[in-house]
Design an enzyme around this catalytic site. Structure first.
Site, PDB file in Angstrom:
ATOM      1  N   LYS A 305       0.820  -1.203   0.000  1.00  0.00           N
ATOM      2  CA  LYS A 305       0.000   0.000   0.000  1.00  0.00           C
ATOM      3  C   LYS A 305       0.861   1.262   0.000  1.00  0.00           C
ATOM      4  CE  LYS A 305      -4.249  -1.567  -0.154  1.00  0.00           C
ATOM      5  NZ  LYS A 305      -5.225  -1.564   0.936  1.00  0.00           N
ATOM      6  N   ARG A 340      -4.312 -10.479   3.209  1.00  0.00           N
ATOM      7  CA  ARG A 340      -4.455 -10.351   1.756  1.00  0.00           C
ATOM      8  C   ARG A 340      -3.177  -9.724   1.209  1.00  0.00           C
ATOM      9  NH1 ARG A 340      -6.262  -6.520  -1.975  1.00  0.00           N
ATOM     10  NH2 ARG A 340      -7.406  -7.380  -3.755  1.00  0.00           N
TER      11      ARG A 340
END
Length: 370
Positions: A305, A340
């Site tokens: 991210k 994830r």
């Protein structure tokens, strides 16, 4: 304004034997929590905060305002809830230990792979097989980018992207989740063999999604995002982001249950990176264990991210493996059940080492009084 309650696990110990039994197994996993902050907030401010161990929790809950008593009991029960395995087609995924969910994006504009797996079916199949063989318990397949500024995709085109990938992954024996917010894509994916519905809008984007998810009988992942329309990253208005995310997920859980989805089929995701600044993301991540009080398994999607780049000289997505592993370990230490990730092999290896350390801690009585 109505008072709101939050029970936040603060500290973990190697096992209950290390503290004369005064610790609880967090969410039925491999983490034992020792101290808890019992927090009451009203009108955006914390009006009381008491730190207790399990031996003192009954007294702390008894001191709550009368209207918060039932919620206190529910959250305390939620923190200790052992979640049963998920039966995903022919595969059984246990939730008493961290599991890895591999990401497979079949989009032209994914921030991490730039569309490689949509343009080259052979490369997509090879990548899926590599994740499966590396130990991914689930493969999460998405046909629409949800990065900031990404263009919306027509649902027919999205379905055309994901169905071949789903069929291939199911045929090789993988459990598959479909990452979509559109009911027509959910339906096509389930017909193709998808076993989980992963909706980044928490079933808010389309009013038909909740009805379909309930009728399908599949587990659903409900994620926090600040926006609920086309822009999931809409400008947020947080009072205290970690608690605001808790309130959102609680409401999403309750809405899903009222719509016919059993609570034991709900997974909650705090939505790292969706409508959150760097400071917001860090606050949410440091409160991960608190979300177990909602009584559902947790999913953490922090892999590669933007926040990792922000903390490491703006390195590009493909060079964020180290930061991704650090956040995965943070999730494991907080008792998160599903991770994830893009880097499946590395994360599974980190999980296996972490699990070995936890197993050893539970059986190591050296230094304890005999």
């Amino acid at each position: 304004m109505t008072a709101r309650l939050y029970i936040h696990p603060l500290t973990a110990v190697s096992g209950p034997q290390a503290v004369e039994g005064d610790a609880v197994r967090l969410a039925g996993g491999m983490v034992y929590a020792r101290e808890f902050a019992v927090i009451v907030r009203r009108d955006g401010k914390t009006i009381s905060r008491e730190v207790v161990t399990p031996s003192g929790i009954d007294s702390a809950l008894a001191r709550l305002p009368d209207e918060l008593g039932p919620e206190g009991e529910r959250q305390w029960s939620g923190l200790r809830t052992a979640h049963p395995p998920m039966q995903l087609g022919s595969r059984t995924v246990r939730l008493d230990q961290p599991q890895v969910m591999g990401i497979l994006n079949v989009t032209p504009d994914s921030f991490s792979d730039g569309g490689r797996f949509m343009d080259d079916p052979e490369e997509m199949r090879a990548h899926a097989a590599a994740m499966h063989e590396a130990g991914a318990a689930i493969i999460d397949i998405g046909g629409e980018s949800t990065r900031p500024g990404a263009k919306a995709v027509w649902e027919g085109e999205e379905a055309q992207r994901v169905v071949p990938a789903i069929e291939h992954c199911v045929a090789m024996g993988a459990a598959v989740s479909i990452d979509t917010r559109r009911p027509a894509v959910m339906e096509a994916a389930v017909v193709a063999g998808a076993a989980i519905i992963n909706d980044v809008s928490a079933l808010r984007y389309d009013p038909r999604s909740l009805e379909f998810a309930a009728a399908s009988g599949k587990p659903v992942v409900l994620m926090h995002a600040s926006g609920n329309g086309e822009d999931l990253h809409a400008e947020p208005d947080y009072e205290a982001v970690a608690f605001d995310v808790f309130d959102f997920l609680k409401d999403a859980r309750d809405r899903a249950v009222a719509g016919g989805i059993a609570q034991d089929r709900i997974v909650l995701d705090p939505g790292v990176g969706f409508g959150k600044s760097l400071a917001d993301n860090l606050a949410v991540l440091n409160h991960l264990a608190m979300y177990h009080a909602l009584g559902c398994p947790l999913l953490l999607g922090a892999s590669r991210k933007r926040m990792i780049g922000a903390l490491s000289n703006e390195v590009p997505a493909h060079r964020r493996t180290g930061g991704s592993l650090a956040l995965a370990q943070l999730g494991m230490d907080a008792g998160v059940q599903l991770l994830r990730v893009h880097d499946v092999f590395e994360t599974v290896q980190a999980r296996n080492v972490w699990r070995g350390l936890r197993d050893a801690a539970l059986t190591d009585f050296a230094g304890l009084v005999s």
